[in-house]
Design a protein around this motif. Structure first.
Motif, PDB file in Angstrom:
ATOM      1  N   THR A  68      38.430  44.782  15.554  1.00  0.00           N
ATOM      2  CA  THR A  68      39.517  45.311  15.232  1.00  0.00           C
ATOM      3  C   THR A  68      40.118  45.262  16.549  1.00  0.00           C
ATOM      4  O   THR A  68      41.482  44.446  16.671  1.00  0.00           O
ATOM      5  N   GLN A  69      39.330  45.303  17.741  1.00  0.00           N
ATOM      6  CA  GLN A  69      40.212  45.704  18.926  1.00  0.00           C
ATOM      7  C   GLN A  69      40.036  44.510  19.549  1.00  0.00           C
ATOM      8  O   GLN A  69      41.570  43.865  20.085  1.00  0.00           O
ATOM      9  N   MET A  70      39.983  43.280  19.195  1.00  0.00           N
ATOM     10  CA  MET A  70      39.600  41.913  19.607  1.00  0.00           C
ATOM     11  C   MET A  70      41.317  41.063  18.958  1.00  0.00           C
ATOM     12  O   MET A  70      41.534  40.121  19.772  1.00  0.00           O
ATOM     13  N   VAL A  71      41.180  41.993  17.874  1.00  0.00           N
ATOM     14  CA  VAL A  71      42.764  41.688  17.523  1.00  0.00           C
ATOM     15  C   VAL A  71      43.909  41.727  18.560  1.00  0.00           C
ATOM     16  O   VAL A  71      44.620  40.422  18.811  1.00  0.00           O
ATOM     17  N   ARG A  72      43.750  42.655  18.542  1.00  0.00           N
ATOM     18  CA  ARG A  72      44.925  43.089  19.656  1.00  0.00           C
ATOM     19  C   ARG A  72      44.611  42.361  20.984  1.00  0.00           C
ATOM     20  O   ARG A  72      45.294  42.033  21.796  1.00  0.00           O
ATOM     21  N   ALA A  73      42.992  43.098  21.315  1.00  0.00           N
ATOM     22  CA  ALA A  73      42.941  41.609  22.897  1.00  0.00           C
ATOM     23  C   ALA A  73      43.319  40.397  23.429  1.00  0.00           C
ATOM     24  O   ALA A  73      43.265  39.808  24.064  1.00  0.00           O
ATOM     25  N   ASN A  74      43.355  39.321  21.944  1.00  0.00           N
ATOM     26  CA  ASN A  74      43.760  37.815  21.529  1.00  0.00           C
ATOM     27  C   ASN A  74      44.911  38.110  22.134  1.00  0.00           C
ATOM     28  O   ASN A  74      45.749  37.003  22.932  1.00  0.00           O
ATOM     29  N   LEU A  75      45.559  38.747  21.509  1.00  0.00           N
ATOM     30  CA  LEU A  75      47.205  38.719  21.890  1.00  0.00           C
ATOM     31  C   LEU A  75      47.909  39.351  23.908  1.00  0.00           C
ATOM     32  O   LEU A  75      48.740  38.027  24.003  1.00  0.00           O
ATOM     33  N   ASP A  76      47.215  40.047  23.573  1.00  0.00           N
ATOM     34  CA  ASP A  76      46.922  40.515  25.374  1.00  0.00           C
ATOM     35  C   ASP A  76      47.016  39.621  26.124  1.00  0.00           C
ATOM     36  O   ASP A  76      47.228  38.480  27.198  1.00  0.00           O
ATOM     37  N   PHE A  77      45.333  38.388  25.596  1.00  0.00           N
ATOM     38  CA  PHE A  77      44.904  37.351  26.169  1.00  0.00           C
ATOM     39  C   PHE A  77      46.051  35.958  26.378  1.00  0.00           C
ATOM     40  O   PHE A  77      46.241  35.188  27.585  1.00  0.00           O
ATOM     41  N   SER A  78      46.672  36.048  24.886  1.00  0.00           N
ATOM     42  CA  SER A  78      47.491  34.669  24.766  1.00  0.00           C
ATOM     43  C   SER A  78      48.616  34.856  25.781  1.00  0.00           C
ATOM     44  O   SER A  78      49.239  33.829  26.094  1.00  0.00           O
ATOM     45  N   LEU A  79      49.004  35.802  25.788  1.00  0.00           N
ATOM     46  CA  LEU A  79      50.117  35.899  26.984  1.00  0.00           C
ATOM     47  C   LEU A  79      49.388  36.020  28.890  1.00  0.00           C
ATOM     48  O   LEU A  79      50.732  35.517  29.158  1.00  0.00           O
ATOM     49  N   ASP A  80      48.743  36.421  28.721  1.00  0.00           N
ATOM     50  CA  ASP A  80      47.807  36.280  30.250  1.00  0.00           C
ATOM     51  C   ASP A  80      47.710  34.849  29.424  1.00  0.00           C
ATOM     52  O   ASP A  80      48.143  33.398  30.732  1.00  0.00           O
ATOM     53  N   MET A  81      47.391  33.587  28.956  1.00  0.00           N
ATOM     54  CA  MET A  81      47.668  32.654  29.459  1.00  0.00           C
ATOM     55  C   MET A  81      48.490  31.508  29.247  1.00  0.00           C
ATOM     56  O   MET A  81      48.219  30.726  29.632  1.00  0.00           O
ATOM     57  N   LEU A  82      50.164  32.329  28.871  1.00  0.00           N
ATOM     58  CA  LEU A  82      50.543  31.372  29.322  1.00  0.00           C
ATOM     59  C   LEU A  82      51.270  30.895  30.777  1.00  0.00           C
ATOM     60  O   LEU A  82      51.706  30.041  30.957  1.00  0.00           O
ATOM     61  N   THR A  83      50.564  31.927  31.852  1.00  0.00           N
ATOM     62  CA  THR A  83      50.558  32.105  32.880  1.00  0.00           C
ATOM     63  C   THR A  83      49.487  31.392  33.585  1.00  0.00           C
ATOM     64  O   THR A  83      49.907  30.134  33.913  1.00  0.00           O
ATOM     65  N   ALA A  84      48.322  31.311  32.794  1.00  0.00           N
ATOM     66  CA  ALA A  84      47.247  30.537  33.251  1.00  0.00           C
ATOM     67  C   ALA A  84      47.947  28.924  33.252  1.00  0.00           C
ATOM     68  O   ALA A  84      47.075  28.294  34.243  1.00  0.00           O
ATOM     69  N   ARG A  85      48.026  28.607  32.061  1.00  0.00           N
ATOM     70  CA  ARG A  85      48.219  26.929  31.844  1.00  0.00           C
ATOM     71  C   ARG A  85      49.951  26.546  31.811  1.00  0.00           C
ATOM     72  O   ARG A  85      49.727  24.861  32.027  1.00  0.00           O
ATOM     73  N   TYR A  86      50.585  27.056  31.323  1.00  0.00           N
ATOM     74  CA  TYR A  86      51.871  26.699  31.489  1.00  0.00           C
ATOM     75  C   TYR A  86      53.211  27.287  32.359  1.00  0.00           C
ATOM     76  O   TYR A  86      53.526  27.182  32.448  1.00  0.00           O
ATOM     77  N   ALA A  87      52.662  27.855  33.824  1.00  0.00           N
ATOM     78  CA  ALA A  87      53.309  28.218  35.032  1.00  0.00           C
ATOM     79  C   ALA A  87      53.920  26.963  35.496  1.00  0.00           C
ATOM     80  O   ALA A  87      55.359  27.767  35.977  1.00  0.00           O
ATOM     81  N   ALA A  88      53.119  26.015  35.598  1.00  0.00           N
ATOM     82  CA  ALA A  88      53.807  24.820  36.072  1.00  0.00           C
ATOM     83  C   ALA A  88      54.867  24.552  35.578  1.00  0.00           C
ATOM     84  O   ALA A  88      55.460  23.928  36.626  1.00  0.00           O
ATOM     85  N   HIS A  89      54.836  24.639  34.817  1.00  0.00           N
ATOM     86  CA  HIS A  89      55.781  23.810  33.780  1.00  0.00           C
ATOM     87  C   HIS A  89      56.692  24.822  33.389  1.00  0.00           C
ATOM     88  O   HIS A  89      57.828  25.031  32.653  1.00  0.00           O
ATOM     89  N   GLY A  90      57.041  26.233  34.403  1.00  0.00           N
ATOM     90  CA  GLY A  90      57.869  27.001  34.143  1.00  0.00           C
ATOM     91  C   GLY A  90      58.636  27.756  33.263  1.00  0.00           C
ATOM     92  O   GLY A  90      59.678  28.558  32.636  1.00  0.00           O
ATOM     93  N   VAL A  91      56.964  28.067  32.430  1.00  0.00           N
ATOM     94  CA  VAL A  91      56.641  28.770  31.110  1.00  0.00           C
ATOM     95  C   VAL A  91      56.548  29.687  31.623  1.00  0.00           C
ATOM     96  O   VAL A  91      54.805  30.122  32.066  1.00  0.00           O
TER      97      VAL A  91
END
Length: 357
Positions: free
Chosen positions: A298-321
């Motif tokens: 159950t916790q992984m469902v929520r953790a994955n959403l927070d992780f996905s938000l963090d990954m926007l910065t990790a993977r796409y920040a260089a493209h301005g996202v």
């Protein structure tokens, strides 16, 4: 540019391990200092995922060293995907990928260093498995190896679709993607991290809960990656069909992107509603170890959403996202589809059948 994202149903509150920073530091040090790859870009790109923090959100009550073990696997898993499954010369050549997949599973089965055949990431997977082998039951280790076989078989199927530039139908796509996302590896690792073997692990209801959680997290991953790639140059025109492509192409005429996105999120919400209801249904008969295991799913469902938000910065920040400033606005307590009926997809129908422990 802030990224417009749909609100996603998630009535699960976030939690995090009190030693998250120490877990992250230890797992990152192992990954960057282990000599498993000489590719400095791959090391940095993978370390930026902060997998230690992600697993600390999934396992907030687990022994720190065991959370670190699963975080180590996460770093290697991301690197393996980047190097062999999603990019590089094997990423569109299933005939070349399959021998590596077979080699990897054999190396985990034997744990003989020679079986890794000098492939650094396979050696890293062996090292993680040895940490689990120090305390896990033989049946748990067998599930761990079998989960890797499912992951890599699914990856080969996805590579085959990519190599033919073929968009499968939604049911065929989900058969492949629910394997290639490696959710079952995560569930096997969670079981070993939390403690002794679960007698109920093979029960239909427990298996279904794992598959439902995989469906939800897989769809969330695709929501975030599709939105980010649409606003960045990271995708580079590579053909890589996803769930929303499969849903769109299944109609004649094809659905537009927004309608396909809505259909995918409706399927995801129906799966999460089913997960929560099924979990509540079996909760009175669940042992304490099983309850801890289901808490982690159950916790992984929520953790994955927070992780996905963090990954926007990790993977796409260089493209301005960038992720939205108000993260709370991305979560809603109301599903877009709460139907108790199974979706019209044969491979998923069993998840809505009468299941028991």
């Amino acid at each position: 540019m802030p990224l417009p994202l749909p609100a996603l149903f998630c009535p699960i509150e976030p939690r995090i391990h009190p030693e998250a920073d120490a877990i992250e530091a230890a797992a990152t040090a192992w990954w960057t200092g282990g000599g498993y790859t000489e590719d400095a870009t791959l090391l940095a790109h993978t370390a930026a995922t902060r997998s230690g923090v992600y697993l600390a959100r999934c396992l907030p009550d687990c022994a720190p060293d065991r959370v670190e073990t699963l975080a180590r696997w996460s770093y290697v898993g991301f690197a393996f995907d980047d190097l062999y499954c999603d990019r590089g010369p094997l990423a569109a050549d299933p005939a070349a990928f399959l021998p590596l997949a077979a080699r990897t599973v054999a190396a985990l089965d034997s744990l003989d260093p020679a079986a890794a055949d000098g492939v650094g990431l396979v050696t890293a997977l062996q090292d993680v498995t040895r940490r689990y082998a120090a305390h896990a039951a033989p049946a748990q280790l067998a599930r761990w190896t079998q989960a890797h076989r499912r992951w890599l078989t699914g990856a080969a199927e996805q590579i085959a679709y990519r190599s033919r530039r073929h968009v499968p139908g939604p049911d065929a796509y989900l058969v492949t993607r629910l394997s290639s996302v490696a959710g079952e590896v995560g569930w096997a690792g969670i079981e070993m991290s939390l403690g002794p073997e679960l007698p109920e692990r093979a029960a239909p209801a427990v298996r279904a809960l794992g598959e439902l959680a995989t469906l939800v997290t897989m769809t969330d991953n695709e929501v975030f990656s599709a939105a980010a790639e649409a606003q960045s140059t990271a995708h580079g025109g590579t053909f890589d069909p996803g769930l929303f492509d499969a849903l769109a192409h299944a109609r004649n005429p094809p659905l537009d992107h927004r309608s396909a996105l809505d259909a995918g999120i409706a399927l995801r919400d129906r799966a999460l509603v089913r997960f929560l209801r099924l979990r509540a249904q079996i909760a009175p008969r669940a042992s304490r170890p099983l309850t801890r295991y289901l808490d982690a799913l159950t916790q992984m469902v929520r953790a994955n959403l927070d992780f996905s938000l963090d990954m926007l910065t990790a993977r796409y920040a260089a493209h301005g996202v960038r992720p939205p400033a108000d993260r709370a606005a991305l979560f809603t307590d109301r599903p877009s589809d709460d139907s108790p009926a199974p979706p019209p997809l044969p491979s998923l129908a069993w998840l809505w059948s009468d299941l028991s422990l």
